[in-house]
Design a protein around this motif. Sequence first.
Motif, PDB file in Angstrom:
ATOM      1  N   UNK A 226      19.316   6.085   9.140  1.00 54.12           N
ATOM      2  CA  UNK A 226      19.746   7.402   8.662  1.00 54.12           C
ATOM      3  C   UNK A 226      19.133   7.752   7.309  1.00 54.12           C
ATOM      4  N   UNK A 227      18.772   6.750   6.517  1.00 51.43           N
ATOM      5  CA  UNK A 227      18.187   7.001   5.199  1.00 51.43           C
ATOM      6  C   UNK A 227      16.715   7.384   5.261  1.00 51.43           C
ATOM      7  N   UNK A 228      16.008   6.993   6.318  1.00 51.74           N
ATOM      8  CA  UNK A 228      14.550   7.091   6.338  1.00 51.74           C
ATOM      9  C   UNK A 228      14.009   8.473   5.977  1.00 51.74           C
ATOM     10  N   UNK A 229      14.533   9.577   6.554  1.00 52.36           N
ATOM     11  CA  UNK A 229      13.918  10.875   6.237  1.00 52.36           C
ATOM     12  C   UNK A 229      13.992  11.258   4.764  1.00 52.36           C
ATOM     13  N   UNK A 230      14.976  10.718   4.020  1.00 54.72           N
ATOM     14  CA  UNK A 230      15.195  11.130   2.643  1.00 54.72           C
ATOM     15  C   UNK A 230      14.808  10.079   1.619  1.00 54.72           C
ATOM     16  N   UNK A 231      14.097   9.050   2.005  1.00 48.54           N
ATOM     17  CA  UNK A 231      13.707   8.022   1.044  1.00 48.54           C
ATOM     18  C   UNK A 231      12.677   8.565   0.059  1.00 48.54           C
ATOM     19  N   UNK A 232      12.787   8.117  -1.185  1.00 47.30           N
ATOM     20  CA  UNK A 232      11.774   8.383  -2.192  1.00 47.30           C
ATOM     21  C   UNK A 232      11.140   7.077  -2.624  1.00 47.30           C
ATOM     22  N   UNK A 233       9.887   7.147  -3.120  1.00 47.11           N
ATOM     23  CA  UNK A 233       9.156   5.918  -3.431  1.00 47.11           C
ATOM     24  C   UNK A 233       8.443   6.040  -4.770  1.00 47.11           C
ATOM     25  N   UNK A 234       8.259   4.880  -5.394  1.00 46.09           N
ATOM     26  CA  UNK A 234       7.358   4.772  -6.542  1.00 46.09           C
ATOM     27  C   UNK A 234       6.599   3.462  -6.386  1.00 46.09           C
ATOM     28  N   UNK A 235       5.281   3.503  -6.419  1.00 43.30           N
ATOM     29  CA  UNK A 235       4.476   2.297  -6.264  1.00 43.30           C
ATOM     30  C   UNK A 235       3.486   2.153  -7.402  1.00 43.30           C
ATOM     31  N   UNK A 236       3.435   0.976  -7.994  1.00 44.09           N
ATOM     32  CA  UNK A 236       2.520   0.725  -9.099  1.00 44.09           C
ATOM     33  C   UNK A 236       2.306  -0.773  -9.241  1.00 44.09           C
ATOM     34  N   UNK A 237       1.043  -1.180  -9.458  1.00 42.71           N
ATOM     35  CA  UNK A 237       0.679  -2.584  -9.697  1.00 42.71           C
ATOM     36  C   UNK A 237       1.151  -3.451  -8.535  1.00 42.71           C
ATOM     37  N   UNK A 238       2.193  -4.247  -8.721  1.00 45.40           N
ATOM     38  CA  UNK A 238       2.684  -5.111  -7.649  1.00 45.40           C
ATOM     39  C   UNK A 238       4.117  -4.765  -7.257  1.00 45.40           C
ATOM     40  N   UNK A 239       4.565  -3.573  -7.591  1.00 46.59           N
ATOM     41  CA  UNK A 239       5.969  -3.213  -7.411  1.00 46.59           C
ATOM     42  C   UNK A 239       6.113  -1.902  -6.665  1.00 46.59           C
ATOM     43  N   UNK A 240       7.066  -1.851  -5.752  1.00 38.81           N
ATOM     44  CA  UNK A 240       7.445  -0.625  -5.053  1.00 38.81           C
ATOM     45  C   UNK A 240       8.936  -0.408  -5.262  1.00 38.81           C
ATOM     46  N   UNK A 241       9.304   0.784  -5.691  1.00 37.17           N
ATOM     47  CA  UNK A 241      10.708   1.164  -5.783  1.00 37.17           C
ATOM     48  C   UNK A 241      11.070   2.055  -4.607  1.00 37.17           C
ATOM     49  N   UNK A 242      12.236   1.812  -4.018  1.00 43.66           N
ATOM     50  CA  UNK A 242      12.714   2.600  -2.879  1.00 43.66           C
ATOM     51  C   UNK A 242      14.014   3.266  -3.296  1.00 43.66           C
ATOM     52  N   UNK A 243      14.044   4.596  -3.231  1.00 42.67           N
ATOM     53  CA  UNK A 243      15.135   5.385  -3.782  1.00 42.67           C
ATOM     54  C   UNK A 243      15.820   6.210  -2.696  1.00 42.67           C
ATOM     55  N   UNK A 244      17.129   6.317  -2.809  1.00 41.70           N
ATOM     56  CA  UNK A 244      17.927   7.167  -1.930  1.00 41.70           C
ATOM     57  C   UNK A 244      19.286   7.353  -2.584  1.00 41.70           C
ATOM     58  N   UNK A 245      19.901   8.499  -2.331  1.00 42.15           N
ATOM     59  CA  UNK A 245      21.169   8.815  -2.986  1.00 42.15           C
ATOM     60  C   UNK A 245      22.257   7.804  -2.681  1.00 42.15           C
ATOM     61  N   UNK A 246      22.263   7.228  -1.492  1.00 41.77           N
ATOM     62  CA  UNK A 246      23.316   6.295  -1.109  1.00 41.77           C
ATOM     63  C   UNK A 246      22.844   4.849  -1.098  1.00 41.77           C
ATOM     64  N   UNK A 247      21.684   4.580  -1.674  1.00 41.76           N
ATOM     65  CA  UNK A 247      21.105   3.241  -1.683  1.00 41.76           C
ATOM     66  C   UNK A 247      20.950   2.764  -3.118  1.00 41.76           C
ATOM     67  N   UNK A 248      21.601   1.633  -3.453  1.00 38.74           N
ATOM     68  CA  UNK A 248      21.331   1.047  -4.758  1.00 38.74           C
ATOM     69  C   UNK A 248      19.855   0.670  -4.783  1.00 38.74           C
ATOM     70  N   UNK A 249      19.140   1.226  -5.751  1.00 33.41           N
ATOM     71  CA  UNK A 249      17.682   1.219  -5.740  1.00 33.41           C
ATOM     72  C   UNK A 249      17.117  -0.178  -5.502  1.00 33.41           C
ATOM     73  N   UNK A 250      16.201  -0.247  -4.535  1.00 30.59           N
ATOM     74  CA  UNK A 250      15.598  -1.515  -4.127  1.00 30.59           C
ATOM     75  C   UNK A 250      14.211  -1.644  -4.738  1.00 30.59           C
ATOM     76  N   UNK A 251      13.888  -2.858  -5.143  1.00 27.66           N
ATOM     77  CA  UNK A 251      12.546  -3.147  -5.641  1.00 27.66           C
ATOM     78  C   UNK A 251      11.876  -4.164  -4.728  1.00 27.66           C
ATOM     79  N   UNK A 252      10.659  -3.847  -4.271  1.00 30.30           N
ATOM     80  CA  UNK A 252       9.808  -4.808  -3.573  1.00 30.30           C
ATOM     81  C   UNK A 252       8.761  -5.299  -4.569  1.00 30.30           C
TER      82      UNK A 252
END
Length: 828
Positions: A226-252
């Motif tokens: 259900x989150x997929x259509x509204x996900x936001x992303x930030x990618x830089x160097x070796x890190x990806x941030x995954x953002x969503x209003x109902x998701x505690x922000x995840x870091x890859x």
Amino acid sequence: MVARPASPTRSCNAGEFTPEAKSRVDIKQYYSAGLAFKGVEPVPQSGYRRMGGSRRKGEWRRALSARAITSPTPTFGPHTGTQTIWTGTVAGTVATVLMSALAIDKGTATFVCEAFVGGVWVQVAGPFAVKTGTPVTRLAAFAPGAQKAATSIRIRATFSLAATTVSGLTVAASFESGTAERPRFVDLTTDQGDALACFVTAGIADFFTESAGYVGSASLPTVTAAMLPDLGFYGEASTIGIFHATLETVRLFLATPGQLQDWRADLWPYDPVPSADLGGDYAKTDDKWDFSIRWDSSVGYVSLSVTVNGETTPAVFVPRTGDGAPADIDPDTPDWPLFATQVQTAIRALPTMSSGLTVAAGTGFSGFKNFSVTFGGDLSGEEYEFSAIIANTADASVLPYHTQIGKTETEAVFSTARGWPGGAVLVQDRMDYFRIPAVGGAMALSRIGEYFDLNIEGTTDAAARLDKLRSQTSEAILHVKESTYMFVFTDRGVYFISNRTIERNTPLNFVLASEIGAQPNCRPFTLEGEVYYVAITPKGLAFASSGGKQVLRVSETVTSASASFNADPISLLASHLVDQVIRAASQRPETDLDASKGWLMRGDGRLVAGQMIRNQEIVGFCEWLAAAGGLVREIGVDGKNRLWVAIERTGRTSIEIYDTSIYLQDAIDVTPDLAGVISGLPYEEGAELWAKADGYVLGPFTVAGGSIALGDAYAAALVGRWVPPRWESMPQVLVTGNDDVILRPGRIHTMHVNIADTDSIAIGANGQTPQDVPLHDTNDPTDTPMPLKTKLVTAAGLLGMVEGTTAVITQVRPGELRVRDIAMGTKL
């Protein structure tokens, strides 16, 4: 021979026009446009050419389901060298294996996951690294769509030190089943220069490179379908941030540089999150000041004037005991409690003060008296500026000083209860977090150079800050983009921030540039120095899933007084194409024959390209057709300017890279056997394929049992799908000398087409089926493929007569196609 004049068409840079523009010869771009630019794109210099094909890199995942593991058996050691540290039994297909909380007591180790498939141990993924004191969780996965039937799983590790003990390891397996949800794309260029394409689906992120295809996966257990259509992303160097209003922000995070399979997932390390008044009932602290009056023995009368937040009281004389008249300090006895009451009354009379303020006399001795001021009651919870002066003599002085700073305890703007930011972007070396559920019209800017520090209580210019469009607004900030100025896109408009630099103690000046809002999850992009964005549906944010309706260009309006910007629609003449847009990506030109492109993905699976050349005022739209009725489900441009597309065809999925050097789609390089048979193809049964083998175009072939037969031996072949391109001119109408348009049946009897580097072309007109034009010359070699042709092709005697007749150029077999210019002989 009788001369038969023809009208030339050289420029095709206006692209495809909406059918509503038929016969609108008053539009200046009319003869540079067409009714169809399907699979062909304008060339800036002249004419048009076929669009690129695509190379297959893999699939995206279907939903994951748990696979039971029986008899899990860890072996804790101590271990030396390479040993098996865990085994378990499974029965069925395995797609992923999650290895959690693995720890070792000394040294370092690397470990791999293996599955017992068909009587052989097959590596699922690895190696993964672990070191002392840091338990690790890693996901081992087969490539999407390549799960395997296994009977056992084992984990093997290689230890750097002898007698190493393992602890904490738990293992869970899953398999792919059900329907594949639409993936989300995020690009990442690592510190080593690897350009990765990441496709996120429910519970997992899969990584691809152009050269190797699938390279690894990371577990995302908190990301749901259900989150997929509204996900936001930030990618830089070796890190990806995954953002969503109902998701505690995840870091890859890529745990080991250069090992593209070794990913870990944790939480985005906010330190701390910003705090603000979100309308709750918060504890308050009174603001408290003391002021001390000193005087020498020669002083007479003393009067005090107080200033609070810039508002000043009249002078208050120190009264004497008894009658309250102004006191001569020596020999009179000052009435200090009465003086405190009089000062309190004077301060309370200020416009912004109230009865919540109190003044009390404190300790004292000869030549000294102390007083305390408390901002309580309805004044509590704020910090006040307080100063005082002795107004009538230099023989006395007063010193105010803060004893307690007033504040209101606020709450975290980001939290599980209040929601988390929906996106982030880097601006002026600050991380800008936006689409904040708790305060939709606000954005949080980190401290300079410290992207996780959002402590807005700092006071230096480098400190973090929380900025709002207005104190109260229902607008939601959806995108932030750094360009010549910083642009903020909301669901109701576009603002530019006129501040050239962001400083902590200078408020941001939001200046409205457009009252048309932006489509969420459809990032604005910059081409040739100008910003473009997709307009949100006029119904507003609640209906954004239906897609945006226009592309607008934000252009600077130069004035002598100040900078200003306007947003102008550029897609009105292609409104039938620019509709239902849910994703956008930009691609820079690679050669002189390319224009900058804005790729637009529609909700119905169509893919549109906007060609933009600023200095020639060119904006032309065309459509890339996915072969075999494919529906485009996601797009993105990676760090090396390559377009990735996720396509769904007849229930199958594919991850592909757009490639201008080929015309086949979903293509793979293969080596036929000596009989010309190609086996093990990743296409569905019954798929229609073409092949380009040793320079010859062969086909079509139908896949049977995963194979096709070319009919002869070839050294190498490129195999893929194909869809014919189609260009159709604007209707040809008769225009009289006084600009009257006469609509009557007419015909195009002759087509003169200048082609370049072309080996397949079909020409038609007047509603008739286009016919293939033979390009062979008598001097062509007979034992090699026909060379590409650059010459004038004439199709004469074209049949048919219709009102608003058009010309069509297409292909009936795959090949190269570039048209430099066209001349049409007409009878209207």
